[in-house]
Design a protein around this motif. Structure first.
Motif, PDB file in Angstrom:
ATOM      1  N   SER A   3     142.680  77.822 -55.943  1.00 31.13           N
ATOM      2  CA  SER A   3     141.779  77.914 -57.096  1.00 31.13           C
ATOM      3  C   SER A   3     141.363  79.367 -57.282  1.00 31.13           C
ATOM      4  CB  SER A   3     140.551  77.026 -56.920  1.00 31.13           C
ATOM      5  OG  SER A   3     139.838  77.409 -55.765  1.00 31.13           O
ATOM      6  N   PHE A   4     141.014  79.701 -58.527  1.00 31.84           N
ATOM      7  CA  PHE A   4     140.585  81.056 -58.877  1.00 31.84           C
ATOM      8  C   PHE A   4     139.541  80.940 -59.967  1.00 31.84           C
ATOM      9  CE2 PHE A   4     140.906  84.561 -61.898  1.00 31.84           C
ATOM     10  CZ  PHE A   4     140.654  85.642 -61.068  1.00 31.84           C
ATOM     11  N   TYR A   5     138.447  81.667 -59.815  1.00 28.88           N
ATOM     12  CA  TYR A   5     137.384  81.675 -60.820  1.00 28.88           C
ATOM     13  C   TYR A   5     136.962  83.113 -61.076  1.00 28.88           C
ATOM     14  CZ  TYR A   5     137.035  76.763 -59.616  1.00 28.88           C
ATOM     15  OH  TYR A   5     137.317  75.440 -59.386  1.00 28.88           O
ATOM     16  N   VAL A  17     131.666  85.123 -70.357  1.00 32.22           N
ATOM     17  CA  VAL A  17     132.889  84.337 -70.454  1.00 32.22           C
ATOM     18  C   VAL A  17     133.413  84.128 -69.038  1.00 32.22           C
ATOM     19  CG1 VAL A  17     133.541  85.054 -72.782  1.00 32.22           C
ATOM     20  CG2 VAL A  17     134.326  86.373 -70.832  1.00 32.22           C
ATOM     21  N   GLY A  18     134.020  82.983 -68.843  1.00 33.15           N
ATOM     22  CA  GLY A  18     134.553  82.671 -67.528  1.00 33.15           C
ATOM     23  C   GLY A  18     135.898  81.992 -67.647  1.00 33.15           C
ATOM     24  N   LEU A  19     136.605  81.962 -66.545  1.00 34.50           N
ATOM     25  CA  LEU A  19     137.915  81.335 -66.498  1.00 34.50           C
ATOM     26  C   LEU A  19     138.105  80.725 -65.121  1.00 34.50           C
ATOM     27  CD1 LEU A  19     140.670  80.905 -67.920  1.00 34.50           C
ATOM     28  CD2 LEU A  19     141.433  82.974 -66.758  1.00 34.50           C
ATOM     29  N   GLY A  20     138.548  79.487 -65.116  1.00 35.70           N
ATOM     30  CA  GLY A  20     138.887  78.811 -63.870  1.00 35.70           C
ATOM     31  C   GLY A  20     140.332  78.370 -63.901  1.00 35.70           C
ATOM     32  N   LEU A  21     141.073  78.680 -62.848  1.00 34.12           N
ATOM     33  CA  LEU A  21     142.454  78.239 -62.681  1.00 34.12           C
ATOM     34  C   LEU A  21     142.514  77.444 -61.385  1.00 34.12           C
ATOM     35  CD1 LEU A  21     144.346  81.555 -63.488  1.00 34.12           C
ATOM     36  CD2 LEU A  21     144.162  79.555 -64.945  1.00 34.12           C
ATOM     37  N   THR A  22     142.924  76.194 -61.469  1.00 35.81           N
ATOM     38  CA  THR A  22     142.979  75.355 -60.287  1.00 35.81           C
ATOM     39  C   THR A  22     144.254  74.522 -60.283  1.00 35.81           C
ATOM     40  OG1 THR A  22     141.803  73.532 -61.373  1.00 35.81           O
ATOM     41  CG2 THR A  22     140.463  75.157 -60.196  1.00 35.81           C
ATOM     42  N   SER A  23     144.513  73.927 -59.161  1.00 38.41           N
ATOM     43  CA  SER A  23     145.575  72.943 -59.021  1.00 38.41           C
ATOM     44  C   SER A  23     144.930  71.702 -58.416  1.00 38.41           C
ATOM     45  CB  SER A  23     146.683  73.478 -58.115  1.00 38.41           C
ATOM     46  OG  SER A  23     147.703  72.529 -57.979  1.00 38.41           O
ATOM     47  N   PRO A  24     144.317  70.851 -59.254  1.00 38.19           N
ATOM     48  CA  PRO A  24     143.496  69.765 -58.734  1.00 38.19           C
ATOM     49  C   PRO A  24     144.265  68.635 -58.068  1.00 38.19           C
ATOM     50  CG  PRO A  24     143.601  69.645 -61.115  1.00 38.19           C
ATOM     51  CD  PRO A  24     144.287  70.923 -60.712  1.00 38.19           C
ATOM     52  N   PHE A  25     145.528  68.456 -58.393  1.00 39.18           N
ATOM     53  CA  PHE A  25     146.318  67.379 -57.808  1.00 39.18           C
ATOM     54  C   PHE A  25     147.669  67.926 -57.382  1.00 39.18           C
ATOM     55  CE2 PHE A  25     143.894  65.688 -61.417  1.00 39.18           C
ATOM     56  CZ  PHE A  25     143.006  64.880 -60.717  1.00 39.18           C
ATOM     57  N   GLY A  26     148.163  67.449 -56.283  1.00 37.62           N
ATOM     58  CA  GLY A  26     149.482  67.848 -55.834  1.00 37.62           C
ATOM     59  C   GLY A  26     149.867  67.058 -54.598  1.00 37.62           C
ATOM     60  N   LEU A  27     151.102  66.670 -54.546  1.00 34.07           N
ATOM     61  CA  LEU A  27     151.602  65.956 -53.384  1.00 34.07           C
ATOM     62  C   LEU A  27     153.112  66.005 -53.391  1.00 34.07           C
ATOM     63  CD1 LEU A  27     152.936  62.926 -54.171  1.00 34.07           C
ATOM     64  CD2 LEU A  27     150.572  62.507 -54.740  1.00 34.07           C
ATOM     65  N   SER A  28     153.688  65.723 -52.260  1.00 32.13           N
ATOM     66  CA  SER A  28     155.132  65.550 -52.175  1.00 32.13           C
ATOM     67  C   SER A  28     155.426  64.656 -50.985  1.00 32.13           C
ATOM     68  CB  SER A  28     155.866  66.885 -52.050  1.00 32.13           C
ATOM     69  OG  SER A  28     155.576  67.488 -50.812  1.00 32.13           O
ATOM     70  N   GLY A  29     156.492  63.946 -51.090  1.00 29.03           N
ATOM     71  CA  GLY A  29     156.904  63.074 -50.004  1.00 29.03           C
ATOM     72  C   GLY A  29     158.401  62.884 -50.029  1.00 29.03           C
TER      73      GLY A  29
END
Length: 77
Positions: A3-5, A17-29
């Motif tokens: 994540s980055f804010y 002004v603000g900006l948020g960059l995230t990866s809220p979901f992720g998986l692999s199998g």
């Protein structure tokens, strides 16, 4: 998950002004080809990227009003 804010003051502190960059979901199998559920799946992946720009205006010393939105990209296998 990464994540980055960031936030930037504008107009000598009269707006932000603000900006948020995230990866809220992720998986692999990945499973063996002879496992019980092989007819459903032997490999799965999910990647997401969320971007959330916002703007805020101070109203008094301890209160601000802000607005923003979230846009999300998802890719799955």
């Amino acid at each position: 998950m990464p994540s980055f804010y960031a936030v930037q003051r504008l107009f000598d502190g009269r707006a932000f002004v603000g900006l948020g960059l995230t990866s809220p979901f992720g998986l692999s199998g990945k499973f063996d080809r002879d496992w019980f559920g092989r007819y459903d799946s032997i490999e799965s992946k999910l990647k997401t990227i969320n971007i959330g720009p916002v703007i805020a205006v101070p109203v008094g010393d301890n209160f601000s009003i802000g607005a923003g939105f979230d846009a999300q990209y998802a890719d799955s296998t």
